[in-house]
Design an enzyme around this catalytic site. Structure first.
Site, PDB file in Angstrom:
ATOM      1  N   ARG A  51       0.802  -1.227   0.000  1.00  0.00           N
ATOM      2  CA  ARG A  51       0.000   0.000   0.000  1.00  0.00           C
ATOM      3  C   ARG A  51       0.836   1.279   0.000  1.00  0.00           C
ATOM      4  O   ARG A  51       0.575   2.211  -0.771  1.00  0.00           O
ATOM      5  CB  ARG A  51      -0.912   0.061   1.237  1.00  0.00           C
ATOM      6  CG  ARG A  51      -2.204  -0.658   1.091  1.00  0.00           C
ATOM      7  CD  ARG A  51      -2.582  -1.243   2.417  1.00  0.00           C
ATOM      8  NE  ARG A  51      -1.611  -2.256   2.764  1.00  0.00           N
ATOM      9  CZ  ARG A  51      -1.691  -3.529   2.357  1.00  0.00           C
ATOM     10  NH1 ARG A  51      -2.719  -3.911   1.674  1.00  0.00           N
ATOM     11  NH2 ARG A  51      -0.745  -4.416   2.649  1.00  0.00           N
ATOM     12  N   THR A  52       1.797   1.369   0.894  1.00  0.00           N
ATOM     13  CA  THR A  52       2.480   2.653   1.070  1.00  0.00           C
ATOM     14  C   THR A  52       3.253   3.026  -0.195  1.00  0.00           C
ATOM     15  O   THR A  52       3.122   4.138  -0.714  1.00  0.00           O
ATOM     16  CB  THR A  52       3.417   2.595   2.286  1.00  0.00           C
ATOM     17  OG1 THR A  52       2.690   2.057   3.386  1.00  0.00           O
ATOM     18  CG2 THR A  52       3.944   3.969   2.641  1.00  0.00           C
ATOM     19  N   LYS A  80      25.400  -4.007  -1.395  1.00  0.00           N
ATOM     20  CA  LYS A  80      26.877  -4.021  -1.489  1.00  0.00           C
ATOM     21  C   LYS A  80      27.505  -3.276  -0.314  1.00  0.00           C
ATOM     22  O   LYS A  80      28.699  -3.047  -0.292  1.00  0.00           O
ATOM     23  CB  LYS A  80      27.316  -3.360  -2.799  1.00  0.00           C
ATOM     24  CG  LYS A  80      26.884  -4.122  -4.031  1.00  0.00           C
ATOM     25  CD  LYS A  80      27.426  -3.465  -5.293  1.00  0.00           C
ATOM     26  CE  LYS A  80      26.322  -2.829  -6.089  1.00  0.00           C
ATOM     27  NZ  LYS A  80      26.796  -2.050  -7.225  1.00  0.00           N
ATOM     28  N   ARG A 101      11.263   3.717   3.298  1.00  0.00           N
ATOM     29  CA  ARG A 101      10.930   2.802   4.404  1.00  0.00           C
ATOM     30  C   ARG A 101      12.178   2.020   4.760  1.00  0.00           C
ATOM     31  O   ARG A 101      12.906   1.568   3.862  1.00  0.00           O
ATOM     32  CB  ARG A 101       9.813   1.837   3.984  1.00  0.00           C
ATOM     33  CG  ARG A 101       9.589   0.727   4.998  1.00  0.00           C
ATOM     34  CD  ARG A 101       8.378  -0.106   4.693  1.00  0.00           C
ATOM     35  NE  ARG A 101       7.149   0.639   4.940  1.00  0.00           N
ATOM     36  CZ  ARG A 101       5.927   0.113   4.862  1.00  0.00           C
ATOM     37  NH1 ARG A 101       5.777  -1.167   4.552  1.00  0.00           N
ATOM     38  NH2 ARG A 101       4.854   0.848   5.107  1.00  0.00           N
ATOM     39  N   HIS A 129       4.926   5.570  11.712  1.00  0.00           N
ATOM     40  CA  HIS A 129       4.484   5.455  10.311  1.00  0.00           C
ATOM     41  C   HIS A 129       3.550   6.646  10.054  1.00  0.00           C
ATOM     42  O   HIS A 129       2.340   6.503   9.980  1.00  0.00           O
ATOM     43  CB  HIS A 129       3.769   4.128  10.119  1.00  0.00           C
ATOM     44  CG  HIS A 129       3.509   3.733   8.691  1.00  0.00           C
ATOM     45  ND1 HIS A 129       3.640   4.602   7.614  1.00  0.00           N
ATOM     46  CD2 HIS A 129       3.108   2.547   8.157  1.00  0.00           C
ATOM     47  CE1 HIS A 129       3.340   3.952   6.502  1.00  0.00           C
ATOM     48  NE2 HIS A 129       3.008   2.709   6.800  1.00  0.00           N
TER      49      HIS A 129
HETATM   50  N1   CP Z   1      -0.217  -0.009   5.854  1.00  0.00           N
HETATM   51  C1   CP Z   1       0.965  -0.296   5.289  1.00  0.00           C
HETATM   52  O1   CP Z   1       1.996   0.272   5.650  1.00  0.00           O
HETATM   53  O2   CP Z   1       0.911  -1.259   4.332  1.00  0.00           O
HETATM   54  P1   CP Z   1       2.165  -1.744   3.471  1.00  0.00           P
HETATM   55  O3   CP Z   1       3.117  -2.427   4.428  1.00  0.00           O
HETATM   56  O4   CP Z   1       1.597  -2.684   2.446  1.00  0.00           O
HETATM   57  O5   CP Z   1       2.795  -0.529   2.875  1.00  0.00           O
END
Ligand code: CP
Length: 303
Positions: A51-52, A80, A101, A129
């Site tokens: 999603r993100t 590396k 991320r 998050h």
């Molecule tokens: N909600 C969320 O962070 O989903 P993903 O891990 O799929 O990005």
């Protein structure tokens, strides 16, 4: 230049403005389809995501911009041994804004200190998050018509669930929120967050049994037990099915309950719940794209 590392990097007023801008985008998406023409977003995902990453990419494409990046550390020079900060300095030569991320909690902050372009934390470790929190707040606003004066239940892995930590931090700024924290004893919220609830004199209570409290909730925020954060597989197996929301359990809930989940889900919401009008989690997924469109515009100073 602004970065978004923690949800508290935005004031409550700025969050409310982003929610308002998202509503405008939802109402008139074509008004925004050229806003990021000639701008590039890099998505650097050192940890898995559906999603993100894809909502950031869809957001930039719908704003008329372009995207580049990688979806796993294995396909970048991190494999590396390249440092995060060297990666960021490199990508800043190619992109106007970066969403990243990483599993390490300090990584987005370290990146922001060396970056020539805005950095958005797209989730790090078990801690924060912030763009999921913006998604959750937009969803609460759209489903309840307000963010204050509601009872919000958080259920599942409250220790490692970074979306829970960010959302509690954000909701502490809104009036009249009652926090109902439902988890196994081993997966309660971290001490710093409990201290923060106490410091803000928040109305909160802790429980182990969802059925004991489900009838009083306006919002139920379900979470996955975060297998990837456990040190011991046996503990994960013992705790993973602590809560499974079913239609039977929902009989006791309010008719206008809003069920949220940041997703991915494993077992914690039975698939039969998906067709109940109280299930908001796929509408929440869509909201994630709109709020990220608003955030990209803000950080690129296009609003
Ligand atoms: N909600 C969320 O962070 O989903 P993903 O891990 O799929 O990005």
């Amino acid at each position: 230049m602004r970065h978004l590392i923690s949800i508290t990097d935005l004031t409550k007023e700025e969050i409310d403005e982003l929610i308002e801008l998202s509503e405008k985008i939802i109402a008139n998406p074509t008004d925004y389809q050229e806003v990021c023409r000639n701008k590039k977003l890099a998505t650097l995902f050192f940890e898995p995501s559906t999603r993100t990453r894809l909502s950031f990419e869809a957001a930039m494409l719908e704003l008329g911009g372009s995207i580049l990046g990688f979806s796993s550390a294995d396909t970048s020079s991190a494999a590396k041994g390249e440092s995060v900060t060297d990666t960021i300095r490199t990508v800043g030569c190619y992109a106007d804004i970066i969403a990243m991320r990483h599993s390490k909690e300090g990584a987005p902050l370290a990146a922001s200190m060396k970056s020539m372009v805005p950095i958005i934390n797209a989730g790090y470790g078990g801690h924060q998050h912030p763009t999921q929190t913006l998604t959750d707040l937009l969803t609460i606003q759209r489903e309840k018509g307000k963010i204050g004066d509601i009872t919000v239940g958080f259920c599942g892995d409250l220790q490692f669930g970074r979306t829970v930590h960010s959302l509690i931090s954000a909701l502490l700024r809104y009036q009249g929120i009652k926090f109902v924290l439902i988890s196994p004893n081993e997966l309660k919220i971290p001490g710093y967050l409990k201290d923060s609830l106490k410091h803000h004199k928040a109305n909160f209570s802790e429980h182990e049994i969802l059925e004991d409290v489900i009838d009083g909730l306006d919002v139920l925020y379900m979470t996955r037990v975060q297998r990837e954060r456990f040190f011991n597989e046996a503990d994960y197996v013992r705790l993973k099915d602590s809560y499974i929301l079913t239609l039977d359990k929902l009989k006791a809930a309010k008719k206008d309950l809003s069920i949220l989940h940041p997703l991915p889900r494993v077992n914690e919401i039975a698939v039969e719940v998906d067709d109940d009008p109280r299930a908001c989690y796929f509408r929440q997924v869509l909201n994630g794209k709109y709020i990220r469109m608003a955030l990209i515009m803000k950080l690129l100073e296009l609003v």
